[in-house]
Design a protein around this motif. Structure first.
Motif, PDB file in Angstrom:
ATOM      1  N   SER A  54      20.951 -16.535 -26.591  1.00 33.33           N
ATOM      2  CA  SER A  54      20.980 -17.798 -25.853  1.00 33.33           C
ATOM      3  C   SER A  54      20.941 -17.526 -24.356  1.00 33.33           C
ATOM      4  N   LEU A  55      20.410 -18.505 -23.619  1.00 39.07           N
ATOM      5  CA  LEU A  55      20.388 -18.465 -22.160  1.00 39.07           C
ATOM      6  C   LEU A  55      20.940 -19.794 -21.677  1.00 39.07           C
ATOM      7  N   ASP A  56      22.265 -19.834 -21.379  1.00 44.95           N
ATOM      8  CA  ASP A  56      22.942 -21.116 -21.127  1.00 44.95           C
ATOM      9  C   ASP A  56      23.630 -21.287 -19.771  1.00 44.95           C
ATOM     10  N   PRO A  57      23.155 -20.914 -18.636  1.00 43.69           N
ATOM     11  CA  PRO A  57      21.956 -20.119 -18.418  1.00 43.69           C
ATOM     12  C   PRO A  57      22.205 -18.617 -18.514  1.00 43.69           C
ATOM     13  N   GLU A  58      23.491 -18.203 -18.657  1.00 39.46           N
ATOM     14  CA  GLU A  58      23.777 -16.776 -18.782  1.00 39.46           C
ATOM     15  C   GLU A  58      23.367 -16.269 -20.164  1.00 39.46           C
ATOM     16  N   LEU A  59      22.929 -15.032 -20.203  1.00 35.81           N
ATOM     17  CA  LEU A  59      22.515 -14.412 -21.454  1.00 35.81           C
ATOM     18  C   LEU A  59      23.722 -14.142 -22.351  1.00 35.81           C
ATOM     19  N   ILE A  75       8.336 -13.096 -22.745  1.00 32.99           N
ATOM     20  CA  ILE A  75       9.267 -14.188 -22.428  1.00 32.99           C
ATOM     21  C   ILE A  75       8.556 -15.506 -22.679  1.00 32.99           C
ATOM     22  N   ASN A  76       9.024 -16.225 -23.681  1.00 29.84           N
ATOM     23  CA  ASN A  76       8.409 -17.492 -24.082  1.00 29.84           C
ATOM     24  C   ASN A  76       9.491 -18.562 -24.133  1.00 29.84           C
ATOM     25  N   VAL A  77      10.073 -18.848 -22.966  1.00 33.06           N
ATOM     26  CA  VAL A  77      11.177 -19.796 -22.858  1.00 33.06           C
ATOM     27  C   VAL A  77      10.802 -20.857 -21.817  1.00 33.06           C
ATOM     28  N   PRO A  78      10.286 -22.004 -22.241  1.00 32.55           N
ATOM     29  CA  PRO A  78       9.900 -23.042 -21.278  1.00 32.55           C
ATOM     30  C   PRO A  78      11.112 -23.675 -20.618  1.00 32.55           C
ATOM     31  N   PRO A  79      10.927 -24.241 -19.434  1.00 34.90           N
ATOM     32  CA  PRO A  79      12.048 -24.914 -18.768  1.00 34.90           C
ATOM     33  C   PRO A  79      12.561 -26.097 -19.580  1.00 34.90           C
ATOM     34  N   LYS A  80      13.890 -26.238 -19.616  1.00 37.06           N
ATOM     35  CA  LYS A  80      14.492 -27.377 -20.311  1.00 37.06           C
ATOM     36  C   LYS A  80      14.418 -28.618 -19.436  1.00 37.06           C
ATOM     37  N   ARG A  81      14.161 -29.752 -20.057  1.00 41.66           N
ATOM     38  CA  ARG A  81      14.130 -31.015 -19.319  1.00 41.66           C
ATOM     39  C   ARG A  81      15.549 -31.461 -19.021  1.00 41.66           C
ATOM     40  N   ARG A  82      15.955 -31.301 -17.777  1.00 37.75           N
ATOM     41  CA  ARG A  82      17.287 -31.670 -17.345  1.00 37.75           C
ATOM     42  C   ARG A  82      17.232 -31.908 -15.839  1.00 37.75           C
ATOM     43  N   PRO A  83      18.197 -32.631 -15.266  1.00 34.33           N
ATOM     44  CA  PRO A  83      18.123 -32.965 -13.836  1.00 34.33           C
ATOM     45  C   PRO A  83      18.038 -31.751 -12.915  1.00 34.33           C
ATOM     46  N   ASP A  84      18.703 -30.651 -13.294  1.00 32.70           N
ATOM     47  CA  ASP A  84      18.687 -29.446 -12.461  1.00 32.70           C
ATOM     48  C   ASP A  84      17.730 -28.399 -13.021  1.00 32.70           C
ATOM     49  N   ILE A  85      16.564 -28.853 -13.492  1.00 33.88           N
ATOM     50  CA  ILE A  85      15.625 -27.996 -14.205  1.00 33.88           C
ATOM     51  C   ILE A  85      15.227 -26.758 -13.402  1.00 33.88           C
ATOM     52  N   TYR A  87      16.830 -25.151 -10.805  1.00 29.89           N
ATOM     53  CA  TYR A  87      17.950 -24.213 -10.670  1.00 29.89           C
ATOM     54  C   TYR A  87      18.286 -23.579 -12.014  1.00 29.89           C
ATOM     55  N   TYR A  88      18.378 -24.393 -13.063  1.00 28.42           N
ATOM     56  CA  TYR A  88      18.820 -23.903 -14.371  1.00 28.42           C
ATOM     57  C   TYR A  88      17.843 -22.871 -14.932  1.00 28.42           C
ATOM     58  N   HIS A  89      16.545 -23.178 -14.875  1.00 25.98           N
ATOM     59  CA  HIS A  89      15.563 -22.254 -15.449  1.00 25.98           C
ATOM     60  C   HIS A  89      15.527 -20.940 -14.660  1.00 25.98           C
ATOM     61  N   GLN A  90      15.642 -21.033 -13.358  1.00 30.08           N
ATOM     62  CA  GLN A  90      15.626 -19.806 -12.567  1.00 30.08           C
ATOM     63  C   GLN A  90      16.885 -18.981 -12.803  1.00 30.08           C
ATOM     64  N   GLN A  91      18.006 -19.622 -13.100  1.00 30.16           N
ATOM     65  CA  GLN A  91      19.218 -18.880 -13.453  1.00 30.16           C
ATOM     66  C   GLN A  91      19.063 -18.232 -14.831  1.00 30.16           C
ATOM     67  N   GLN A  92      18.449 -18.941 -15.760  1.00 31.62           N
ATOM     68  CA  GLN A  92      18.180 -18.354 -17.071  1.00 31.62           C
ATOM     69  C   GLN A  92      17.366 -17.064 -16.935  1.00 31.62           C
ATOM     70  N   MET A  93      16.300 -17.140 -16.155  1.00 37.84           N
ATOM     71  CA  MET A  93      15.403 -15.992 -16.019  1.00 37.84           C
ATOM     72  C   MET A  93      16.029 -14.873 -15.184  1.00 37.84           C
ATOM     73  N   ALA A  94      16.907 -15.239 -14.249  1.00 41.54           N
ATOM     74  CA  ALA A  94      17.618 -14.216 -13.473  1.00 41.54           C
ATOM     75  C   ALA A  94      18.546 -13.423 -14.391  1.00 41.54           C
ATOM     76  N   SER A  95      19.210 -14.122 -15.314  1.00 43.60           N
ATOM     77  CA  SER A  95      20.077 -13.454 -16.282  1.00 43.60           C
ATOM     78  C   SER A  95      19.268 -12.539 -17.189  1.00 43.60           C
TER      79      SER A  95
END
Length: 282
Positions: A54-59, A75-85, A87-95
């Motif tokens: 899981s990437l929530d956004p930490e691994l 890496i096949n993880v599309p951005p989640k539809r959320r208000p902070d899309i 920031y959240y997706h970039q934190q997921q990928m940083a992790s």
């Protein structure tokens, strides 16, 4: 060229699962992640070693260290539809990036999207990815930059357009459409079989540090695409909207991918629909 023997796929969904099965058939050892343990049997049946990641956004997950013991990561993880899309997706990928840096992985395929392009009312090439119209494109473009600049591994970015094939057929969508919006806009589509073959060719040829558009070279108008589906299925074509063609558009140019990889699209024209509706898998 270094021989690749093992691939880890982060995200074994509609694209990742059949990709993993294809790579297994090509002789690779494949590990695949999913956020749902109930999919483990399906992955095992495809010859994929399953991992709960899981990437929530930490691994987090079960034995993520073992998941990253491969030559290549997809890496096949599309951005989640959320208000902070963004920031959240970039934190997921940083992790995810930090985990890759401490692993044997030295090559990454990042599945991006043509949402990184604004509608420029012309053909768009890889260098036109500036000022995306949507937050999802902004999120992806930021991740692309971070991965491409990382020196501990080399990344190739694949910008896929609208995915089609199998249960994502125009016939299936037609039955749920009240109108065909932007009917005179050109369609940017790619069949899943082409997506899988392109990823395989990047890995097989060892083409790293690149950015490629990946879109079928045929760009029928949306009204043509759905008219073909209506004829095939016997369904009525919904009313057309935007026939004046005044809505902004973009046409994704994949000529660089075709040249560098020597790739020929299996489905070059989205209008090449099956002759029999029974041929469309659901």
């Amino acid at each position: 060229m270094e021989q690749v023997k093992s691939v880890s796929i982060c995200g074994c969904g509609w694209l990742g699962l059949p990709l993993g099965k294809y790579l297994v058939e090509k002789g690779f050892s494949v590990k695949g992640s999913t956020t749902r343990k109930e999919k483990f049997n399906e992955l095992r049946e495809a010859g994929i070693q399953p991992f709960h990641i899981s990437l929530d956004p930490e691994l987090s997950g079960d034995d993520p260290v073992s998941f990253f013991q491969s030559d290549v990561l997809v890496i096949n993880v599309p951005p989640k539809r959320r208000p902070d899309i963004v920031y959240y997706h970039q934190q997921q990928m940083a992790s995810l990036k930090e985990a890759v840096k401490t692993s044997p992985i030295r090559h990454v395929v990042f599945i991006s999207s043509t949402s990184v392009y604004p509608s420029l009312n012309r053909d768009v090439k890889e260098e036109d990815a500036v000022n995306p119209e949507f937050s999802s494109g902004e999120a992806l473009l930021g991740v692309e930059k971070v991965l491409l600049e990382e020196s501990s591994f080399r990344t190739t970015v694949l910008r896929f357009c609208g995915l089609m094939g199998y249960d994502r057929s125009p016939v299936k969508f037609l039955g749920r459409m009240a109108t065909v919006i932007n009917a005179n806009q050109p369609a940017n589509l790619i069949h899943r079989d082409d997506c899988i073959s392109i990823i395989y060719e990047v890995i097989r040829q060892g083409v790293w540090g690149e950015v490629f558009n990946a879109c079928s070279p045929g760009h029928p108008l949306r009204r043509e695409y759905y008219a073909g589906a209506a004829e095939l299925s016997g369904l009525d074509l919904p009313p057309l909207e935007g026939e004046k063609g005044d809505a902004p558009f973009k046409i994704i140019d994949s000529s660089r991918l075709e040249k560098v990889l020597g790739y020929r699209f299996q489905v070059p024209d989205p209008l090449d629909l099956p002759e029999d509706p029974e041929d469309i898998k659901s």
